[in-house]
Design an enzyme around this catalytic site. Structure first.
Site, PDB file in Angstrom:
ATOM      1  N   CYS A 172     -16.417   2.209  -0.367  1.00  0.00           N
ATOM      2  CA  CYS A 172     -15.288   1.335  -0.022  1.00  0.00           C
ATOM      3  C   CYS A 172     -14.975   1.372   1.467  1.00  0.00           C
ATOM      4  CB  CYS A 172     -14.059   1.736  -0.830  1.00  0.00           C
ATOM      5  SG  CYS A 172     -13.612   3.471  -0.647  1.00  0.00           S
ATOM      6  N   GLN A 189     -10.065  -3.700  -4.000  1.00  0.00           N
ATOM      7  CA  GLN A 189     -11.357  -3.138  -3.622  1.00  0.00           C
ATOM      8  C   GLN A 189     -12.397  -3.391  -4.716  1.00  0.00           C
ATOM      9  OE1 GLN A 189     -12.174  -1.174  -0.688  1.00  0.00           O
ATOM     10  NE2 GLN A 189     -14.190  -1.692  -1.474  1.00  0.00           N
ATOM     11  N   ARG A 211     -14.095  -8.302   0.759  1.00  0.00           N
ATOM     12  CA  ARG A 211     -12.668  -8.048   0.556  1.00  0.00           C
ATOM     13  C   ARG A 211     -11.873  -9.320   0.855  1.00  0.00           C
ATOM     14  NH1 ARG A 211     -10.655  -2.993   0.812  1.00  0.00           N
ATOM     15  NH2 ARG A 211      -8.847  -4.101  -0.032  1.00  0.00           N
ATOM     16  N   ASP A 236     -16.937   7.610  -2.544  1.00  0.00           N
ATOM     17  CA  ASP A 236     -15.724   7.466  -1.736  1.00  0.00           C
ATOM     18  C   ASP A 236     -15.444   8.844  -1.129  1.00  0.00           C
ATOM     19  OD1 ASP A 236     -13.298   6.671  -0.626  1.00  0.00           O
ATOM     20  OD2 ASP A 236     -12.200   6.637  -2.533  1.00  0.00           O
ATOM     21  N   ARG A 270       0.889  -1.178   0.000  1.00  0.00           N
ATOM     22  CA  ARG A 270       0.000   0.000   0.000  1.00  0.00           C
ATOM     23  C   ARG A 270       0.925   1.225   0.000  1.00  0.00           C
ATOM     24  NH1 ARG A 270      -5.540   1.446   3.137  1.00  0.00           N
ATOM     25  NH2 ARG A 270      -6.233   0.043   1.502  1.00  0.00           N
ATOM     26  N   HIS A 303      -6.945   0.922  -6.839  1.00  0.00           N
ATOM     27  CA  HIS A 303      -7.245   0.063  -5.674  1.00  0.00           C
ATOM     28  C   HIS A 303      -7.933  -1.204  -6.217  1.00  0.00           C
ATOM     29  CE1 HIS A 303      -7.788  -1.174  -1.688  1.00  0.00           C
ATOM     30  NE2 HIS A 303      -8.657  -0.290  -1.232  1.00  0.00           N
TER      31      HIS A 303
END
Ligand code: CP
Ligand code: NVA
Length: 346
Positions: A292, A160, A320, A252, A130, A157
């Site tokens: 998310c 996700q 996830r 988001d 990340r 991402h």
């Protein structure tokens, strides 16, 4: 109480061990990286999602699929869902996770990224990163002999988006032909959703304020993929128009990690893009709300929507883990260790 997702889950049409997409993905993705959704074909996206459904339905069958595999997570940014979904995911398949907090020591600062890769690959089977810079992930991937997975960069991402479309399939039976609307910042999450939606045949509408639209390369790529799959990718600055008849409305945060210095400037610009009950009323009658997470309550989404009956945000969070387990199984050659996939060993 069974979750809504559990109750509504559809049975797969073809047993996964005979599914052409899964068999092809198991062969092609073994040892590969996942830096971007565009690293995957439509069939490979379908395979990860289908395998995710099976892992969720039959977790015991995968209990030893990744016995003794070692996964390192090196994170420059905070995480709840991604970290725990990867850690629980590999632990429940016989492997082990090691977390390295890079929040005060970004990758490449103490040591060249290539040198980090050449060390870490000697000990572990997969690296999960990340980062701020997307190039950190691609540079690690180029220099590592073990798979590198993007667990969020400033640009994408992918994990996700795979879980999110798994959640949509669970809810609606299929993603193909769905009207999927994203409202808010044209950011990392938006980019991966556009590519994944196009790969799975969903019509994607993205509503952003002027100056915050998604990256043009992603838009071009998503439109090329959409054309092949008989769907559309549309951009607008009108959230009301984008929400009209949507099967899913997704948002988001408008200030992603690393952009905190822009909070004051962005707040008024994004106010008209808030997902509230008025915007949700434009969606299809069975439309869902997605995020998310983490959410900034009553900023990009109101409490009434986030906690309301159309919200499927915690199914997304749960998935996830299942989607990431599917991804690990494919990249780490885990399927031949599952009895029903023994055909892959012969
Ligand atoms: N959605 C998501 O990636 O959550 P975390 O930042 O908590 O990992
Ligand atoms: N766009 C957000 C997503 C967090 C999961 C960020 O990058 O901070």
């Amino acid at each position: 109480m069974a979750s809504r997702a559990t109750m509504e889950r559809r049975a797969p049409a073809v047993p996964v061990q005979k599914d052409e997409d899964i068999l092809a993905a198991a062969a092609r993705l073994a040892g590969e990286d996942l830096c971007s959704i565009s690293d995957l074909s439509s069939g490979e996206v379908r395979a990860i999602v289908k395998l995710g459904h099976d892992v969720k339905l039959n977790p015991r069958e995968y209990r030893h699929a990744l016995d003794a595999k070692q996964m390192v997570l090196m994170f420059e940014k905070a995480s709840l869902r991604t970290r725990l979904a990867f850690e629980t995911g590999i632990n429940t398949m016989g492997g082990n996770a090691i977390f390295v907090d890079q929040t005060s020591s970004p990758l490449g600062e103490r040591e060249a990224i290539a040198d980090v890769a050449r060390n870490v690959e000697r000990w572990v089977d997969v690296m999960v990163l990340r980062t701020y810079a997307h190039d950190t992930i691609t540079e690690m991937a180029v220099n590592s002999r073990v798979p590198v997975i993007n667990a969020l960069s400033d640009f994408e991402h992918p994990c996700q988006a795979l879980a999110d479309f798994m959640t949509l399939e669970e809810h609606f039976g299929s993603a193909a032909g769905l009207n999927f609307t994203y409202v808010g910042d044209g950011n990392n999450v938006c980019h991966s959703l556009m590519l994944t939606g196009a790969q799975l045949g969903a019509n994607v509408a993205v509503a952003t304020p002027r100056g915050y639209s998604p990256d043009i390369e992603i838009v071009t790529k998503a439109r090329e993929i959409a054309e092949l799959n008989g769907c559309e990718v549309k951009l607008t600055q009108d959230p009301q128009a984008a929400a009209e008849n949507a099967d899913a409305i997704y948002t988001d945060v408008c200030v992603s990690m690393g952009m905190e210095h822009e909070s004051t400037k962005r707040a008024p610009i994004f106010r008209p893009f808030q997902v509230n009950e008025a915007l949700m009323s434009k969606a299809a009658s069975n439309g869902v709300f997605m995020h998310c997470l983490p959410a900034r309550r009553n900023a990009e989404v109101t409490d009434a929507v986030l906690d309301g009956p159309q919200s499927i945000v915690f199914d997304q969070a749960e998935n996830r883990m299942h989607a990431q387990k599917a991804l690990l199984l494919l990249l780490l050659r885990g399927l031949p260790n599952v009895a029903k996939f023994s055909v892959l060993s012969s």
